[in-house]
Design an enzyme around this catalytic site. Structure first.
Site, PDB file in Angstrom:
ATOM      1  N   HIS A   1      22.451  41.332   1.593  1.00 11.49           N
ATOM      2  CA  HIS A   1      22.313  42.788   1.749  1.00 11.49           C
ATOM      3  C   HIS A   1      22.447  43.212   3.193  1.00 11.49           C
ATOM      4  O   HIS A   1      23.087  44.191   3.525  1.00 11.49           O
ATOM      5  CB  HIS A   1      20.929  43.219   1.249  1.00 11.49           C
ATOM      6  CG  HIS A   1      20.923  43.540  -0.190  1.00 11.49           C
ATOM      7  ND1 HIS A   1      20.077  42.943  -1.084  1.00 11.49           N
ATOM      8  CD2 HIS A   1      21.685  44.393  -0.882  1.00 11.49           C
ATOM      9  CE1 HIS A   1      20.320  43.418  -2.274  1.00 11.49           C
ATOM     10  NE2 HIS A   1      21.287  44.295  -2.190  1.00 11.49           N
TER      11      HIS A   1
ATOM     12  N   ASN B   1      33.545  37.449  -3.576  1.00 16.44           N
ATOM     13  CA  ASN B   1      32.084  37.261  -3.640  1.00 16.44           C
ATOM     14  C   ASN B   1      31.738  36.313  -4.790  1.00 16.44           C
ATOM     15  O   ASN B   1      31.016  35.331  -4.624  1.00 16.44           O
ATOM     16  CB  ASN B   1      31.361  38.598  -3.863  1.00 16.44           C
ATOM     17  CG  ASN B   1      31.748  39.633  -2.827  1.00 16.44           C
ATOM     18  OD1 ASN B   1      32.159  39.296  -1.730  1.00 16.44           O
ATOM     19  ND2 ASN B   1      31.643  40.899  -3.189  1.00 16.44           N
ATOM     20  N   ASP B   2      32.256  36.638  -5.962  1.00 17.75           N
ATOM     21  CA  ASP B   2      31.965  35.783  -7.109  1.00 17.75           C
ATOM     22  C   ASP B   2      32.749  34.478  -7.055  1.00 17.75           C
ATOM     23  O   ASP B   2      32.244  33.427  -7.433  1.00 17.75           O
ATOM     24  CB  ASP B   2      32.233  36.526  -8.428  1.00 17.75           C
ATOM     25  CG  ASP B   2      31.054  37.401  -8.810  1.00 17.75           C
ATOM     26  OD1 ASP B   2      29.917  36.899  -8.773  1.00 17.75           O
ATOM     27  OD2 ASP B   2      31.262  38.586  -9.115  1.00 17.75           O
TER      28      ASP B   2
ATOM     29  N   CYS C   1      39.529  41.949  -2.941  1.00 17.80           N
ATOM     30  CA  CYS C   1      38.576  43.065  -2.953  1.00 17.80           C
ATOM     31  C   CYS C   1      37.139  42.615  -2.743  1.00 17.80           C
ATOM     32  O   CYS C   1      36.227  43.409  -2.875  1.00 17.80           O
ATOM     33  CB  CYS C   1      38.712  43.879  -4.233  1.00 17.80           C
ATOM     34  SG  CYS C   1      38.274  42.943  -5.702  1.00 17.80           S
TER      35      CYS C   1
ATOM     36  N   ARG D   1      38.033  49.296 -11.878  1.00 19.22           N
ATOM     37  CA  ARG D   1      37.578  48.101 -12.599  1.00 19.22           C
ATOM     38  C   ARG D   1      36.757  48.553 -13.798  1.00 19.22           C
ATOM     39  O   ARG D   1      35.865  49.391 -13.659  1.00 19.22           O
ATOM     40  CB  ARG D   1      36.707  47.242 -11.688  1.00 19.22           C
ATOM     41  CG  ARG D   1      36.023  46.118 -12.458  1.00 19.22           C
ATOM     42  CD  ARG D   1      35.370  45.141 -11.549  1.00 19.22           C
ATOM     43  NE  ARG D   1      34.098  45.618 -11.031  1.00 19.22           N
ATOM     44  CZ  ARG D   1      33.390  44.954 -10.120  1.00 19.22           C
ATOM     45  NH1 ARG D   1      33.832  43.819  -9.621  1.00 19.22           N
ATOM     46  NH2 ARG D   1      32.241  45.425  -9.703  1.00 19.22           N
TER      47      ARG D   1
ATOM     48  N   ARG E   1      34.094  50.436  -8.496  1.00 18.13           N
ATOM     49  CA  ARG E   1      33.099  49.721  -9.315  1.00 18.13           C
ATOM     50  C   ARG E   1      32.456  50.707 -10.296  1.00 18.13           C
ATOM     51  O   ARG E   1      31.444  51.327  -9.981  1.00 18.13           O
ATOM     52  CB  ARG E   1      32.030  49.102  -8.414  1.00 18.13           C
ATOM     53  CG  ARG E   1      32.508  47.946  -7.532  1.00 18.13           C
ATOM     54  CD  ARG E   1      31.363  47.431  -6.681  1.00 18.13           C
ATOM     55  NE  ARG E   1      31.589  46.097  -6.178  1.00 18.13           N
ATOM     56  CZ  ARG E   1      31.859  45.811  -4.893  1.00 18.13           C
ATOM     57  NH1 ARG E   1      31.931  46.772  -4.003  1.00 18.13           N
ATOM     58  NH2 ARG E   1      32.028  44.566  -4.514  1.00 18.13           N
TER      59      ARG E   1
ATOM     60  N   GLU F   1      37.919  35.721 -10.063  1.00 17.18           N
ATOM     61  CA  GLU F   1      36.600  35.487  -9.478  1.00 17.18           C
ATOM     62  C   GLU F   1      36.012  34.188 -10.000  1.00 17.18           C
ATOM     63  O   GLU F   1      34.950  33.763  -9.575  1.00 17.18           O
ATOM     64  CB  GLU F   1      35.605  36.595  -9.843  1.00 17.18           C
ATOM     65  CG  GLU F   1      36.162  37.965  -9.939  1.00 17.18           C
ATOM     66  CD  GLU F   1      35.098  39.013 -10.205  1.00 17.18           C
ATOM     67  OE1 GLU F   1      34.373  39.351  -9.268  1.00 17.18           O
ATOM     68  OE2 GLU F   1      34.994  39.479 -11.357  1.00 17.18           O
TER      69      GLU F   1
HETATM   70  C1  PEP Z   1      33.593  40.102  -6.049  1.00 15.74           C
HETATM   71  O1  PEP Z   1      32.972  39.403  -6.825  1.00 15.74           O
HETATM   72  O2  PEP Z   1      34.095  39.675  -4.978  1.00 15.74           O
HETATM   73  C2  PEP Z   1      33.777  41.540  -6.307  1.00 15.74           C
HETATM   74  C3  PEP Z   1      34.597  42.265  -5.579  1.00 15.74           C
HETATM   75  O3  PEP Z   1      33.058  42.088  -7.303  1.00 15.74           O
HETATM   76  P1  PEP Z   1      31.468  42.370  -7.198  1.00 15.74           P
HETATM   77  O4  PEP Z   1      31.036  42.138  -5.773  1.00 15.74           O
HETATM   78  O5  PEP Z   1      31.290  43.777  -7.630  1.00 15.74           O
HETATM   79  O6  PEP Z   1      30.928  41.370  -8.155  1.00 15.74           O
HETATM   80 MG    MG Z   2      32.518  40.138  -8.810  1.00 17.71          MG
END
Ligand code: PEP
Ligand code: MG
Length: 554
Positions: A185, A435-436, A483, A323, A287, A412
């Site tokens: 965060h 991120n995922d 993204c 998305r 999102r 992801e």
């Molecule tokens: C990700 O996972 O990188 C992504 C862009 O989606 P979120 O962060 O919303 O899971």
């Molecule tokens: Mg994600």
């Protein structure tokens, strides 16, 4: 002598100033019985609760916006009559006011955690209020951002979201934390607010207040007790970077003119103005689940149409990638997937949850197609958490059937990256959610501080997967966007382009820095930086390898 500590830098800032430590949480109040009796303890309690609520409210008024709503909710916790009567009955049984507050708040905290999801996240807010009341009762400084008349570098174990949101940017030159990774965060908010930060710096908590430091987000370093030479280099680098960041707002491109569209990540239409001002060339990730986090029933087609049309009107003639609902794990939606799971990150989430309740997916695609047909934005849709070729085929066909002509998938999950040629063969584009993808590649929960060091998109294992997708995109002539938060790290953004990314989407505040960095490298140089990162053994080594090829570094 100058000592250098290292961590993960956020943004491109460089700051010089004295360190000031954010106090650690208070120790648990002793359970020794009161010596002044219940009436006197209750009087202390009344004073401390009222003063804490007032203090929190005032901070909220000063902050305004979303932070004010968060703080008003916290002030209500301090005023809460149920918590008060719980504390009173503990005082009647002989507890001190400090101990009574600790126990009463802890009881409510456990209850919130037991409820899970959104309510569990409020537990941290409750802890924060309890700490403030206990500090007031004990006559010590409340944990939280310290105040100072002169600018300082804030040093903390980690920051609560409310702390980060409220930082006084006139005073706080930079933030250095010992915990947290690039998707924590603190990092996300620091990036959003343009705060110079280095997170995950081991040993920084040992610094005494007033120690001079140089914080360099590009190098991910904190130079302690800098000598004259280090200070000189820092000021030259700061000047150099300021000059570079001063590039006019325009389309993203490499030094040789190769276009790299810079797009915005948004969670509601409220962010449109800031995104357009930052020069976003469209939206790379909308999102949609953020619109409906509090909904208990599925939003209707009409409700969704209104929200999407509002967003799309902000980007006439521009690409907007929406998305479909990504429910689950960190983003629970009670109308989509409410059942408790042992491992929600591996559960019925993203496309899996939508498929299990296909009418919700159909309604969303219908609403989107309608909004698209009535505005001038170039709408595309994508599905989250795609793990198989078959899911790709399913989603792409359904989106086309319901009137959204361009449909793609997010990559992801490592399986989708490894089969990128097959996946891209069945859809119109891919967008990599780093991120995922990092969470699943390193098997490290992105919400868990104890494994945050592994949540590093610079890790060559993640980069190799991205290369697979880049190669497949090039071979098939299909766009491959990025993204996740990785796209907002200017240097990593260049590496990602070197790996085959054709566009980058990020929080609007990151766009200027990424634009400036891209302009420093040709396509060939980006490829060489990518090669260097790919051959490293871990994330830190990949960063170091890339930095060693650059002319400038403090
Ligand atoms: C990700 O996972 O990188 C992504 C862009 O989606 P979120 O962060 O919303 O899971
Ligand atoms: Mg994600």
């Amino acid at each position: 002598m100058t000592r250098v500590l290292t961590g993960v830098g956020i943004g491109r800032g460089i700051a010089v100033g004295p360190a000031l430590r954010m106090p650690d949480p208070l120790p648990e109040p002793a359970s020794t019985p009161s010596t002044i009796g219940p009436d006197a303890e209750k009087e202390r309690l009344t004073g401390a609760l009222a003063a804490t609520a007032e203090d929190i409210r005032q901070r909220g008024e000063k902050a305004g916006g979303q932070a004010q709503a968060v703080l008003e909710a916290q002030a209500l916790m301090a005023d809460d009559p149920t918590l008060r009567s719980d504390a009173d009955s503990r005082v009647d049984n002989g507890a001190t006011a400090e101990r009574a507050v600790h126990e009463a708040f802890a009881g409510f905290r456990d209850m919130l955690v037991g409820l899970g999801g959104y309510m569990a996240e409020r537990a941290t807010d409750l802890d924060d209020v309890a700490q403030r009341v206990i500090a007031r009762l004990s006559g010590v400084a409340a944990p939280g951002v310290p105040t100072s008349e002169t600018p300082f570098v804030l040093v903390a174990r980690d920051l609560a979201p409310a702390d980060t949101a409220l930082l006084d940017l006139e005073r706080v030159l930079a933030v250095v934390t010992s915990e947290g990774g690039p998707t924590s965060h603190t990092a996300i908010l620091a990036r959003e607010k343009g705060i110079t930060a280095v997170v995950g710096v081991h040993g920084v908590l040992d610094l005494t207040d007033g120690t001079p430091v140089v914080v360099d987000a590009v190098a991910g370093s904190v130079a302690v007790d800098p000598d004259a030479e280090t200070l000189d280099r820092a000021s030259r680098a700061a000047e150099e970077r300021a000059k570079r960041a001063d590039v006019p707002v325009g389309p993203g491109a490499l030094a040789d003119g190769t276009p790299v569209p810079l797009l915005a990540n948004l969670g509601s239409a409220d962010g449109v103005e800031a995104a357009v001002a930052a020069g976003a060339e469209g939206v790379g990730l909308f999102r949609t689940e953020f619109l409906f986090l509090d909904a208990t029933t599925a939003p209707t087609v009409a409700q969704q149409y209104t929200q999407y049309a509002r967003l799309l009107r902000g980007f006439p003639g521009k690409k907007v990638v929406v998305r479909v609902l990504d429910a689950g794990a960190d983003k629970p939606l009670s109308f989509l997937n409410d059942a408790p799971e042992e491992n929600p990150a591996l559960g019925l989430r993203g496309i899996r949850a939508l498929r299990a309740t296909e009418q919700i997916l159909r309604d969303q695609l219908t609403a989107l197609a309608r909004a698209a047909s009535e505005t001038d934005a170039l709408v595309q849709v994508m599905a989250p958490m795609i793990a198989t070729v078959e899911e790709t085929r399913y989603f792409t066909a359904l989106a086309h059937e319901l009137g959204v002509p361009v449909a793609g998938v997010m990559v992801e999950v490592p399986s989708a990256a490894l089969l990128a040629d097959r996946v891209l063969g069945e859809t119109d584009f891919a967008s990599i959610g780093t991120n995922d993808l990092t969470q699943y590649t390193l098997a490290a929960d992105r919400l868990l501080g104890s494994v945050a060091a592994l949540q590093d998109p610079w890790h060559p294992a993640v980069l190799r997967l991205i290369r697979e997708v880049g190669r497949a995109g090039t071979a098939l002539g299909k766009p491959v966007g990025i993204c996740g938060e990785a796209a907002a790290d200017p240097l990593l953004a260049v590496v990602l382009v070197g790996l085959g990314a054709t566009s980058l989407s990020m929080s609007p505040s990151a766009i200027a820095d990424v634009r400036a960095e891209l302009l420093q490298h040709t396509r060939e140089q980006a490829g060489r930086l990518a090669e260097a990162a790919l051959s490293a053994e871990d994330g830190a080594a990949a960063r170091a390898a890339v930095r060693s090829l650059l002319p400038e570094s403090v």
